[in-house]
Write a protein that holds these residues in place. Structure first.
Motif, mmCIF file in Angstrom:
data_model
loop_
_atom_site.group_PDB
_atom_site.id
_atom_site.type_symbol
_atom_site.label_atom_id
_atom_site.label_comp_id
_atom_site.label_asym_id
_atom_site.label_seq_id
_atom_site.Cartn_x
_atom_site.Cartn_y
_atom_site.Cartn_z
ATOM 1 N N GLU A 86 -29.033 -12.411 -5.392
ATOM 2 C CA GLU A 86 -29.076 -13.184 -4.032
ATOM 3 C C GLU A 86 -30.207 -12.346 -3.220
ATOM 4 O O GLU A 86 -31.173 -13.415 -2.503
ATOM 5 C CB GLU A 86 -27.832 -12.830 -2.990
ATOM 6 N N HIS A 87 -30.644 -11.250 -3.410
ATOM 7 C CA HIS A 87 -31.904 -10.438 -2.806
ATOM 8 C C HIS A 87 -32.890 -10.710 -3.496
ATOM 9 O O HIS A 87 -34.089 -10.848 -2.938
ATOM 10 C CB HIS A 87 -31.847 -9.153 -2.514
ATOM 11 N N TYR A 88 -33.044 -10.764 -4.804
ATOM 12 C CA TYR A 88 -34.285 -10.866 -5.771
ATOM 13 C C TYR A 88 -34.666 -12.130 -6.483
ATOM 14 O O TYR A 88 -35.930 -12.123 -6.889
ATOM 15 C CB TYR A 88 -34.124 -9.490 -6.798
ATOM 16 N N LEU A 89 -33.692 -12.963 -6.709
ATOM 17 C CA LEU A 89 -33.994 -14.054 -7.681
ATOM 18 C C LEU A 89 -35.232 -14.717 -7.204
ATOM 19 O O LEU A 89 -35.941 -15.147 -7.997
ATOM 20 C CB LEU A 89 -32.734 -15.082 -8.029
ATOM 21 N N MET A 90 -35.085 -15.256 -6.104
ATOM 22 C CA MET A 90 -36.213 -16.213 -5.500
ATOM 23 C C MET A 90 -37.576 -15.541 -5.069
ATOM 24 O O MET A 90 -38.561 -15.995 -5.282
ATOM 25 C CB MET A 90 -35.696 -16.759 -4.247
ATOM 26 N N ARG A 91 -37.350 -14.223 -4.922
ATOM 27 C CA ARG A 91 -38.662 -13.406 -4.670
ATOM 28 C C ARG A 91 -39.367 -13.141 -5.991
ATOM 29 O O ARG A 91 -40.435 -13.260 -6.177
ATOM 30 C CB ARG A 91 -38.135 -11.837 -4.210
ATOM 31 N N CYS A 92 -38.421 -12.984 -7.327
ATOM 32 C CA CYS A 92 -39.066 -12.841 -8.507
ATOM 33 C C CYS A 92 -39.826 -14.269 -8.876
ATOM 34 O O CYS A 92 -40.770 -14.467 -9.507
ATOM 35 C CB CYS A 92 -37.978 -12.505 -9.375
ATOM 36 N N ARG A 93 -38.978 -15.267 -8.436
ATOM 37 C CA ARG A 93 -39.619 -16.727 -8.844
ATOM 38 C C ARG A 93 -40.975 -16.983 -8.180
ATOM 39 O O ARG A 93 -41.809 -17.450 -8.739
ATOM 40 C CB ARG A 93 -38.380 -17.766 -8.678
ATOM 41 N N ARG A 94 -40.995 -16.480 -6.845
ATOM 42 C CA ARG A 94 -42.058 -16.872 -5.957
ATOM 43 C C ARG A 94 -43.270 -16.125 -6.661
ATOM 44 O O ARG A 94 -44.570 -16.272 -6.393
ATOM 45 C CB ARG A 94 -41.966 -16.423 -4.741
ATOM 46 N N TYR A 123 -35.917 -20.029 -16.788
ATOM 47 C CA TYR A 123 -34.707 -20.104 -17.056
ATOM 48 C C TYR A 123 -34.147 -19.245 -15.923
ATOM 49 O O TYR A 123 -34.268 -18.140 -15.666
ATOM 50 C CB TYR A 123 -34.440 -19.105 -18.216
ATOM 51 N N PHE A 124 -33.546 -19.962 -14.782
ATOM 52 C CA PHE A 124 -32.782 -19.419 -13.652
ATOM 53 C C PHE A 124 -31.643 -20.028 -13.607
ATOM 54 O O PHE A 124 -31.453 -20.953 -12.634
ATOM 55 C CB PHE A 124 -33.674 -19.648 -12.372
ATOM 56 N N PRO A 125 -30.704 -19.743 -14.580
ATOM 57 C CA PRO A 125 -29.424 -20.417 -14.353
ATOM 58 C C PRO A 125 -28.389 -20.099 -13.423
ATOM 59 O O PRO A 125 -28.325 -19.030 -12.599
ATOM 60 C CB PRO A 125 -28.540 -19.821 -15.780
ATOM 61 N N GLY A 126 -27.566 -20.939 -13.023
ATOM 62 C CA GLY A 126 -26.467 -20.614 -12.073
ATOM 63 C C GLY A 126 -27.079 -20.445 -10.736
ATOM 64 O O GLY A 126 -28.337 -20.733 -10.291
ATOM 65 N N THR A 127 -26.255 -20.296 -9.648
ATOM 66 C CA THR A 127 -26.260 -20.170 -8.226
ATOM 67 C C THR A 127 -25.539 -19.050 -8.012
ATOM 68 O O THR A 127 -24.728 -18.706 -8.399
ATOM 69 C CB THR A 127 -26.201 -21.279 -7.665
ATOM 70 N N PHE A 128 -25.877 -18.202 -6.729
ATOM 71 C CA PHE A 128 -25.052 -17.310 -6.273
ATOM 72 C C PHE A 128 -24.506 -17.688 -5.314
ATOM 73 O O PHE A 128 -24.684 -18.633 -4.355
ATOM 74 C CB PHE A 128 -26.058 -16.056 -6.164
ATOM 75 N N ALA A 129 -23.522 -17.107 -4.682
ATOM 76 C CA ALA A 129 -22.527 -17.422 -3.550
ATOM 77 C C ALA A 129 -23.013 -17.486 -2.289
ATOM 78 O O ALA A 129 -22.512 -18.136 -1.429
ATOM 79 C CB ALA A 129 -21.426 -16.697 -3.466
ATOM 80 N N GLY A 130 -24.066 -16.654 -2.081
ATOM 81 C CA GLY A 130 -24.960 -17.032 -0.758
ATOM 82 C C GLY A 130 -23.911 -16.211 0.302
ATOM 83 O O GLY A 130 -23.143 -15.066 0.067
ATOM 84 N N ASN A 131 -23.902 -16.984 1.388
ATOM 85 C CA ASN A 131 -23.055 -16.463 2.545
ATOM 86 C C ASN A 131 -21.517 -16.777 2.781
ATOM 87 O O ASN A 131 -21.061 -16.513 3.717
ATOM 88 C CB ASN A 131 -23.896 -16.790 3.793
ATOM 89 N N VAL A 132 -21.193 -17.374 1.886
ATOM 90 C CA VAL A 132 -19.842 -17.928 1.810
ATOM 91 C C VAL A 132 -18.991 -16.866 1.780
ATOM 92 O O VAL A 132 -18.998 -15.701 1.193
ATOM 93 C CB VAL A 132 -19.321 -18.642 0.523
ATOM 94 N N HIS A 138 -22.837 -9.292 8.577
ATOM 95 C CA HIS A 138 -23.594 -9.222 7.214
ATOM 96 C C HIS A 138 -24.414 -10.386 6.951
ATOM 97 O O HIS A 138 -25.537 -9.929 6.192
ATOM 98 C CB HIS A 138 -22.280 -9.303 6.061
ATOM 99 N N ARG A 139 -24.038 -11.511 7.290
ATOM 100 C CA ARG A 139 -25.231 -12.583 7.112
ATOM 101 C C ARG A 139 -26.502 -12.076 7.720
ATOM 102 O O ARG A 139 -27.567 -12.537 7.280
ATOM 103 C CB ARG A 139 -24.881 -13.953 7.434
ATOM 104 N N ASP A 140 -26.458 -11.661 8.854
ATOM 105 C CA ASP A 140 -27.560 -11.230 9.628
ATOM 106 C C ASP A 140 -28.513 -10.136 9.093
ATOM 107 O O ASP A 140 -29.648 -10.200 9.037
ATOM 108 C CB ASP A 140 -27.368 -10.650 11.118
ATOM 109 N N GLU A 141 -27.617 -9.190 8.560
ATOM 110 C CA GLU A 141 -28.516 -8.119 7.668
ATOM 111 C C GLU A 141 -29.236 -8.781 6.266
ATOM 112 O O GLU A 141 -30.177 -8.462 6.283
ATOM 113 C CB GLU A 141 -27.469 -7.085 7.234
ATOM 114 N N ARG A 142 -28.532 -9.713 5.779
ATOM 115 C CA ARG A 142 -29.117 -10.300 4.486
ATOM 116 C C ARG A 142 -30.415 -11.088 4.925
ATOM 117 O O ARG A 142 -31.240 -11.091 4.320
ATOM 118 C CB ARG A 142 -28.285 -11.116 3.766
ATOM 119 N N GLU A 143 -30.170 -11.780 6.173
ATOM 120 C CA GLU A 143 -31.300 -12.648 6.536
ATOM 121 C C GLU A 143 -32.660 -11.392 6.961
ATOM 122 O O GLU A 143 -33.761 -11.960 6.577
ATOM 123 C CB GLU A 143 -30.959 -13.291 7.779
#
Length: 208
Positions: A86-94, A123-132, A138-143
């Motif tokens: 959740e913290h790293y996948l998109m950063r790594c992709r970018r 290869y970036f399989p699946g998705t993560f649960a995110g803020n659910v 906690h959502r604020d911290e992650r943002e």
């Protein structure tokens, strides 16, 4: 078969990686446990593939990725890590990675990722649960964490692990004053007033 550079510091994981890579025909496997060594090894060996953990000594994997891109080195990078996607996948992709595989997944996923990347696919399989199911706090911290730069993330993790400013400065080839400035900036951005609170925030969000 072309060579591969592996950045991994855990002997058991490295053993499993070797089995996978050898099964795919790689004969020349160059290994380091330090992020500082990755770029020089890529320059020396011109590998077809780089298998990169994010949690390394010296430079973290994200910073290594950005250095590879900034310098213009040509190689296919597969991230193989225990870090929270959740913290790293998109950063790594970018930052230019072609695949992201969690160490909690089976080694078959890693094998599939390498095959895909070798054929020119990502290869970036699946998705993560995110803020659910997360609290608003906690959502604020992650943002807030999501807004940090790669360099800020690396320094935040080192501070949270209890590393001194001097040690971080030496490891990252920065001045003590620069690390001190980053530390102050991080405290302000994340709304914490002590290293203890910073460590708790990092742990709470699954960053180590």
């Amino acid at each position: 078969m072309c060579s591969v550079v592996v950045a991994e510091d855990h002997p058991v994981v490295l053993g499993a990686l070797r089995v996978v890579l050898e099964s795919l025909g790689y004969k020349s496997i160059h290994v380091t446990s330090s992020g500082v060594d990755v770029v020089p090894m890529i320059r020396e060996h011109s590998p077809e593939l780089v298998v990169l953990d994010l949690k390394l000594n010296g430079f973290g994997g994200l910073e290594v990725l950005e250095r590879i891109r900034a310098i213009g080195l040509v190689c296919k990078v597969v991230i193989f890590t225990s870090a929270d996607p959740e913290h790293y996948l998109m950063r790594c992709r970018r930052a230019g990675a072609m695949a992201f595989v969690s160490k909690s997944a089976s080694m078959q996923h890693l094998q599939n990722a390498i095959k895909a990347v070798r054929s020119g696919y990502t290869y970036f399989p699946g998705t993560f649960a995110g803020n659910v199911g997360q609290s608003e706090a906690h959502r604020d911290e992650r943002e807030l964490i999501a807004r940090l730069s790669t360099r800020e993330m690396e320094i935040m993790l080192k501070l949270a692990r209890g590393e001194s400013n001097k040690h971080i400065a030496l490891a990252m080839n920065l001045s003590h004053k620069t690390i001190s400035t980053y530390k102050t900036r991080l405290m302000l951005k994340l709304g914490v007033s002590s290293l203890v609170a910073l460590g708790a925030l990092v742990k709470r969000n699954g960053l180590f």
